[in-house]
Design an enzyme around this catalytic site. Structure first.
Site, PDB file in Angstrom:
ATOM      1  N   SER A   1       0.862  -1.187   0.000  1.00  0.00           N
ATOM      2  CA  SER A   1       0.000   0.000   0.000  1.00  0.00           C
ATOM      3  C   SER A   1       0.895   1.232   0.000  1.00  0.00           C
ATOM      4  O   SER A   1       2.121   1.121   0.071  1.00  0.00           O
ATOM      5  CB  SER A   1      -0.879   0.005   1.246  1.00  0.00           C
ATOM      6  N   LYS A   2       0.253   2.379  -0.027  1.00  0.00           N
ATOM      7  CA  LYS A   2       1.004   3.639  -0.083  1.00  0.00           C
ATOM      8  C   LYS A   2       1.991   3.778   1.073  1.00  0.00           C
ATOM      9  O   LYS A   2       2.993   4.460   0.953  1.00  0.00           O
ATOM     10  CB  LYS A   2       0.025   4.817  -0.063  1.00  0.00           C
ATOM     11  N   ARG A   3       1.679   3.126   2.191  1.00  0.00           N
ATOM     12  CA  ARG A   3       2.581   3.172   3.356  1.00  0.00           C
ATOM     13  C   ARG A   3       3.988   2.696   2.975  1.00  0.00           C
ATOM     14  O   ARG A   3       4.967   3.055   3.603  1.00  0.00           O
ATOM     15  CB  ARG A   3       2.091   2.215   4.443  1.00  0.00           C
TER      16      ARG A   3
ATOM     17  N   GLY B   1       5.618   3.325   0.387  1.00  0.00           N
ATOM     18  CA  GLY B   1       6.342   4.244  -0.505  1.00  0.00           C
ATOM     19  C   GLY B   1       5.670   4.253  -1.861  1.00  0.00           C
ATOM     20  O   GLY B   1       4.450   4.140  -1.951  1.00  0.00           O
TER      21      GLY B   1
END
Ligand code: GLU
Length: 488
Positions: free
Chosen positions: A260-262, A264
């Site tokens: 996920s965006k977490r 990067g």
């Protein structure tokens, strides 16, 4: 007889192309190429709140960048239909879905449901409290169609629900990646086909479109498995041919959590901006869930197309390994010829405002020097920056080296030797000779020799090796910089 291979990528245009979406597109593309089939791009834009025209352009742009060119679907330039099974944007196919919904209603496999949201919520709570699956139990499931019609005519709003068969205990899917998957048919309740605003839902559109577009194989993410059950029910109710399915493994980040965006950068566009090559992205993404029969790692698209087969798709989750991606990028980057590499690097150099020679021979020489230090295209910026015509400035860190008694003489001598050179550029040997001459004539060595010269070349006492940089800098530029250092 097996059907002609027709596969599709069907993004919902709600944002940039995520690496997971890119993998789905790539596998469909590779399969089509391997089997001499067609690859189709369909835009699934019936979710009016989340779909945007802009996101469609972004998705198309990313697919084009990856080189996953499609044979049929939305034309990448004009966005018009390309092929004879369109329209290829679901928002332009509403009449078709309506027609099929009516067929299902007429055959008794779908019905108008007039339950309000409040009634549904209340029922769900009651079912939960009774320890039952919270699936809608519509009192309208068996309503006489004439009566439903009356309610509709009187202006009541309704959704169209699919009547999940009660006489079938399970649905079996022979998945190309996961083998046999059995779904108990009570896994889902009567699901909505058409919302009360008249818009059809994904599962319905998808099944109708895959059937009408004669899609033979569907490769998509594992999270769609339960949708597949619903879609299989729709195919069956309409007597439509069911494609073969392959549900691709989930992609995890390095910490083994769902990517996920977490973690990067997760969209293709971000990697493009970071200086990754589409060749490397494709290669890296292909290996998240598929492997070459001979274990090859670095591959061209053609090699992957030739070797791709469903029996090497791995159902176990794949890990997005950024270190491997970087390594793969560096490998592909080194394969490019210098003219091509320059054309890829140029936008990054321009964006950074660097001013470098237009001469292809110079560019070729410069890339021979810097290429091995580059992992991404963006790495070129810091490598080329010291030799950009615009970028000379005596840095604060040069003050010490410039304050030594011998430094002025060293730089003067250096400047005069450069000025005496016959050609526009010094060779590496000529540079070494000049440096030795400065050493002898000024009687300095070590840092008292190297640092002032380096300041005269790049403005700083530390940095890349001068024997690499100097031969890439025009004589006039070197003289001008030496003078600026002397003026300090
Ligand atoms: N529009 C769906 C998505 O973006 C497509 C799923 C499918 O391939 O059927 O997830």
């Amino acid at each position: 007889m097996s059907r002609p291979v027709r596969v599709r990528f069907a993004p919902s245009p709600t944002g940039y192309l995520h690496v997971g979406g890119a993998r789905t597109a790539l596998y469909n593309f590779l399969y089509a190429k391997n089997r001499g089939g067609k690859f189709i791009l369909r835009i699934e834009d019936t979710d009016l709140e989340r779909s945007t025209e802009e996101a469609m352009h972004m998705q198309i742009g990313d697919l084009k960048w990856l080189g996953l060119n499609w044979d049929e679907g939305v034309n990448p330039e004009t966005l018009e239909d390309m092929g004879d099974k369109g329209p290829y944007r679901q928002s332009q196919r509403l009449e078709i879905y309506k027609e099929y919904a009516e067929k299902l209603i007429a055959s008794g496999t779908a019905y108008y449901c007039f339950m309000t949201d409040e009634e549904i919520d209340k029922q769900r709570e009651e079912l939960k409290a009774a320890g039952k699956p919270p699936q809608v139990q519509s009192p309208y499931r068996d309503m006489d169609p004439a009566e439903s019609k009356k309610k509709l005519d009187s202006g009541e709003s309704a959704v169209v629900r699919f009547k999940v068969p009660k006489d079938k205990s399970e649905f079996v899917l022979k998945d190309l990646v996961r083998g046999e998957v059995k779904f108990p048919s009570d896994m889902v309740g009567d699901f909505v086909l058409i919302r009360s605003n008249g818009m059809p839902v994904y599962n319905f559109c998808c099944a109708i479109d895959d059937a009408l577009m004669e899609i033979s194989h569907v490769f998509r993410a594992e999270e769609h498995l339960s949708n597949t059950l619903r879609q299989m029910m729709v195919y069956e109710a309409l007597g439509l041919e069911v494609p073969e399915f392959g549900h691709l493994s989930i992609i995890l980040g390095a910490d083994k959590q769902k990517l996920s965006k977490r973690h990067g950068a997760t969209s293709c566009n971000q990697y493009r901006e970071l200086g990754y090559l589409p060749e490397a992205m494709n290669n890296f993404i292909a290996l998240m869930g598929w492997s070459h029969p001979e274990g090859k790692e670095v591959m061209t698209s053609e090699e992957m197309q030739k070797a791709f087969s469903t029996d090497r798709l791995n159902p176990a989750s794949a890990v997005f390994d950024e270190v491997k991606l970087k390594w793969m990028n560096a490998s592909h980057l080194r394969e490019l010829d210098h003219a091509e590499l320059w054309s890829r690097v140029k936008p990054f150099l321009d964006e950074a405002g660097l001013e470098l020679p237009e001469d292809p021979q110079w560019q070729d020489r410069a890339l021979s020097v810097f290429k091995t230090s580059m992992e991404t295209l963006a790495d070129a910026v810091e490598l080329f920056r010291p030799i950009s015509a615009k970028n000379y400035k005596v840095d604060d860190t040069a003050a010490d080296a410039l304050s030594w008694d011998s430094s002025k003489a060293v730089i003067e001598k250096w400047k005069s030797l450069v000025a005496a050179a016959a050609e526009d550029y010094l060779s590496e040997e000529q540079f070494v000779e000049a440096q030795n001459a400065v050493k002898t004539e000024c009687g300095v060595k070590g840092k008292h020799l190297f640092m002032p010269i380096r300041v005269a070349v790049i403005g700083k006492p530390q940095g890349a090796e001068l024997k690499h940089l100097v031969p890439l800098m025009k004589k006039d530029l070197l003289i001008e910089r030496a003078q600026l250092a002397l003026n300090q």
